[in-house]
Motif scaffolding. Structure first.
Motif, short mmCIF file in Angstrom:
data_model
loop_
_atom_site.label_atom_id
_atom_site.label_comp_id
_atom_site.label_asym_id
_atom_site.label_seq_id
_atom_site.Cartn_x
_atom_site.Cartn_y
_atom_site.Cartn_z
N SER A 109 0.89 -1.15 0.21
CA SER A 109 -0.15 -0.01 0.03
C SER A 109 0.74 1.37 0.19
N GLY A 110 2.22 1.29 0.46
CA GLY A 110 2.89 2.31 0.53
C GLY A 110 3.75 2.42 -0.61
N HIS A 111 3.65 1.41 -1.61
CA HIS A 111 4.84 1.31 -2.62
C HIS A 111 4.05 1.24 -4.07
N LEU A 112 2.97 2.26 -4.36
CA LEU A 112 2.28 2.36 -5.69
C LEU A 112 3.24 2.37 -6.62
N ARG A 113 3.11 1.86 -7.93
CA ARG A 113 3.56 2.30 -9.09
C ARG A 113 2.54 2.70 -10.01
N THR A 114 2.86 4.04 -10.65
CA THR A 114 2.01 4.60 -11.73
C THR A 114 1.86 3.49 -12.97
N GLY A 115 0.86 3.72 -13.50
CA GLY A 115 0.51 3.27 -14.64
C GLY A 115 -1.02 2.54 -14.93
N ARG A 116 -1.10 1.77 -16.06
CA ARG A 116 -2.46 1.59 -16.55
C ARG A 116 -2.36 0.10 -16.51
N TYR A 117 -3.41 -0.73 -15.61
CA TYR A 117 -3.39 -2.01 -15.31
C TYR A 117 -4.56 -2.72 -15.76
N ARG A 118 -4.51 -3.94 -16.33
CA ARG A 118 -5.53 -4.56 -16.71
C ARG A 118 -5.84 -5.65 -15.72
N ILE A 119 -7.23 -5.41 -15.17
CA ILE A 119 -7.56 -6.60 -14.03
C ILE A 119 -8.61 -7.42 -14.92
N THR A 173 9.74 24.72 -36.85
CA THR A 173 9.60 23.45 -37.73
C THR A 173 9.09 22.22 -36.87
N ILE A 174 9.17 22.27 -35.45
CA ILE A 174 8.97 21.18 -34.69
C ILE A 174 7.66 20.28 -34.80
N ALA A 175 6.53 21.23 -35.63
CA ALA A 175 5.28 20.35 -35.82
C ALA A 175 5.63 19.25 -36.67
N ALA A 176 6.53 19.42 -37.48
CA ALA A 176 7.00 18.50 -38.38
C ALA A 176 7.45 17.03 -37.90
N LEU A 177 7.74 17.13 -36.56
CA LEU A 177 8.27 15.76 -35.78
C LEU A 177 7.19 14.91 -35.58
N PHE A 178 5.82 15.35 -35.58
CA PHE A 178 4.77 14.60 -35.02
C PHE A 178 4.13 14.11 -36.39
N ILE A 179 4.22 12.53 -36.60
CA ILE A 179 3.54 11.85 -37.61
C ILE A 179 2.00 11.37 -37.23
N PRO A 180 0.97 11.86 -37.45
CA PRO A 180 -0.13 11.47 -37.19
C PRO A 180 -0.46 9.82 -37.24
N ASN A 181 -0.57 9.10 -36.32
CA ASN A 181 -0.86 7.59 -36.57
C ASN A 181 -1.57 7.09 -35.24
N THR A 182 -1.46 5.87 -35.09
CA THR A 182 -1.91 4.95 -33.86
C THR A 182 -0.51 4.32 -33.24
N TYR A 183 -0.40 4.66 -31.99
CA TYR A 183 1.00 4.14 -31.47
C TYR A 183 0.53 3.13 -30.31
N GLU A 184 1.28 2.12 -29.90
CA GLU A 184 1.28 1.25 -28.67
C GLU A 184 2.24 2.00 -28.04
N ILE A 185 1.87 2.60 -26.64
CA ILE A 185 2.56 3.54 -25.87
C ILE A 185 2.17 3.19 -24.34
N TYR A 186 3.13 3.19 -23.36
CA TYR A 186 2.71 3.16 -22.15
C TYR A 186 2.17 4.53 -21.58
N TRP A 187 0.92 4.39 -20.64
CA TRP A 187 0.22 5.47 -20.51
C TRP A 187 0.94 6.31 -19.46
N ASN A 188 1.90 5.91 -18.68
CA ASN A 188 2.53 6.84 -17.70
C ASN A 188 4.03 7.15 -18.27
N ILE A 189 4.01 7.37 -19.62
CA ILE A 189 5.40 7.77 -20.17
C ILE A 189 5.60 9.12 -19.95
#
Length: 368
Positions: A105-115, A183-199
């Motif tokens: 209870s005192g050592h929680l880790r951030t994230g998205r977990y599947r129950i 020009t930084i807007a060019a960095l972002f390529i619109p798409n769908t990505y698998e990525i961790y919620w707490n990145i």
């Protein structure tokens, strides 16, 4: 003789009493041992049943897999509330008791977990404590501004949009990844990505840089070189093309038109760049006062491409520039039927006729 007979009878009575006492004592101890065994069995059985209910018995009964989110504040009460409300935890007190035993209870880790349904307390605690998350399918489309994009990303991930904006507004950081603030807007390529919620914001930007490098493979770079543009310049032109038309089948035609003008040294005279310079993308009619706006993004006043993308272009518009349609068009004007399509022209005279019809339609509809 009578005296001795009485003595013998007395001794026999004493022996019989002693025999009965010792027999009853043995029976008593036998019963006591049996009772103790039964009591011990009942105690052990109760303890085992109690431990089973706390540790191994199913305790989560949602109808389908659910996702639990542990935020940066790592609030224990919020987690327990989620487990009850979302994961249908039947006995939250047993979960809390085991969590205390396991010092979780005192050592929680951030994230998205599947129950999953019918998981037990031990499985859930081990899952949460290990930090073994389920990745998010992050999706973002072409966006007009980085602020809009940051908002979309932060609505799907734990990170704060302000942290992303702080990095994209940092010229030193932008330079470190090969871009500028323009020009930084060019960095972002619109798409769908698998990525961790707490990145983290830095981790997210590193992932975007990796995806950018993957998109700009050698084949696409070669196509960009063949038309005389860098990848960032392709993004800049694609952003103008995408702003010009909502009809994706027109993208390659518009891209070819602007490339013709660039090769001929003719100003692009793209209305979307004027809207960007003015700061009003909702303008329906470009007037002389707008065209006179002094800005490096105003392609009526400056030849060549603007300093950077005027929006975050989609993959479709990027590919439209790389695979532009070859033709002789130099001019375009929105069709007078307000369909969103355009009339294309080779000569200025033809273009003026198209423009006059469109202006007349604007006047009829009182769009000034």
């Amino acid at each position: 003789l009578l005296f001795f007979q009485k003595k013998i009878l007395f001794l026999r009575l004493i022996l019989k009493i002693n025999h009965l006492f010792f027999m009853n004592k043995r029976i008593f101890f036998q019963h006591w041992a049996w009772l103790c065994s039964v009591a011990l069995f009942l105690i052990l059985f109760s303890c085992g049943l109690w431990c089973y209910r706390i540790v191994w018995a199913p305790n989560f009964f949602a109808e389908k897999p659910v996702y639990i989110y542990i935020h940066e504040d790592k609030d224990w009460k919020k987690l327990c509330t989620q487990l009850v409300d979302s994961a249908a935890c039947m006995h939250i007190h047993s979960f809390q008791l085991l969590a205390d035993w396991m010092n979780y209870s005192g050592h929680l880790r951030t994230g998205r977990y599947r129950i999953d349904p019918k998981m037990n307390n031990l499985e859930v605690i081990r899952l949460l404590r290990s930090g073994h998350q389920e990745a998010v399918r992050l999706t973002f489309q072409s966006s007009r501004t980085i602020e809009e994009l940051a908002g979309r990303i932060s609505s799907q991930l734990m990170l704060d949009s302000e942290d992303l904006l702080q990095m994209t507004n940092d010229s030193v950081w932008c330079h470190s990844v090969g871009f500028t603030r323009q020009t930084i807007a060019a960095l972002f390529i619109p798409n769908t990505y698998e990525i961790y919620w707490n990145i983290s914001p830095k981790g997210f930007m590193a992932r975007m840089q990796k995806e950018y490098n993957a998109f700009w493979n050698e084949e696409r770079k070669q196509k960009a070189r063949q038309i005389g543009l860098t990848p960032i310049e392709v993004s800049t032109l694609a952003s103008i093309v995408e702003e010009e038309s909502a009809m994706t089948d027109e993208y390659p035609i518009i891209a070819g038109l602007y490339l013709n003008r660039l090769k001929a040294g003719i100003p692009l005279q793209a209305d979307p760049t004027v809207k960007f310079a003015v700061g009003d993308p909702s303008l329906r009619r470009i007037l002389n006062k707008h065209v006179e706006t002094e800005s490096p993004y105003n392609t009526y006043k400056h030849t060549g491409l603007p300093p950077g993308p005027i929006r975050i272009p989609s993959i479709q518009s990027l590919n439209a520039v790389l695979n532009y349609q070859k033709h002789n068009y130099l001019y375009m004007c929105a069709k007078e039927d307000f369909s969103g399509r355009h009339n294309f022209a080779v000569s200025l005279a033809e273009h003026n006729r198209n423009a006059n019809r469109y202006r007349a339609a604007l006047n009829r509809n009182k769009i000034y």
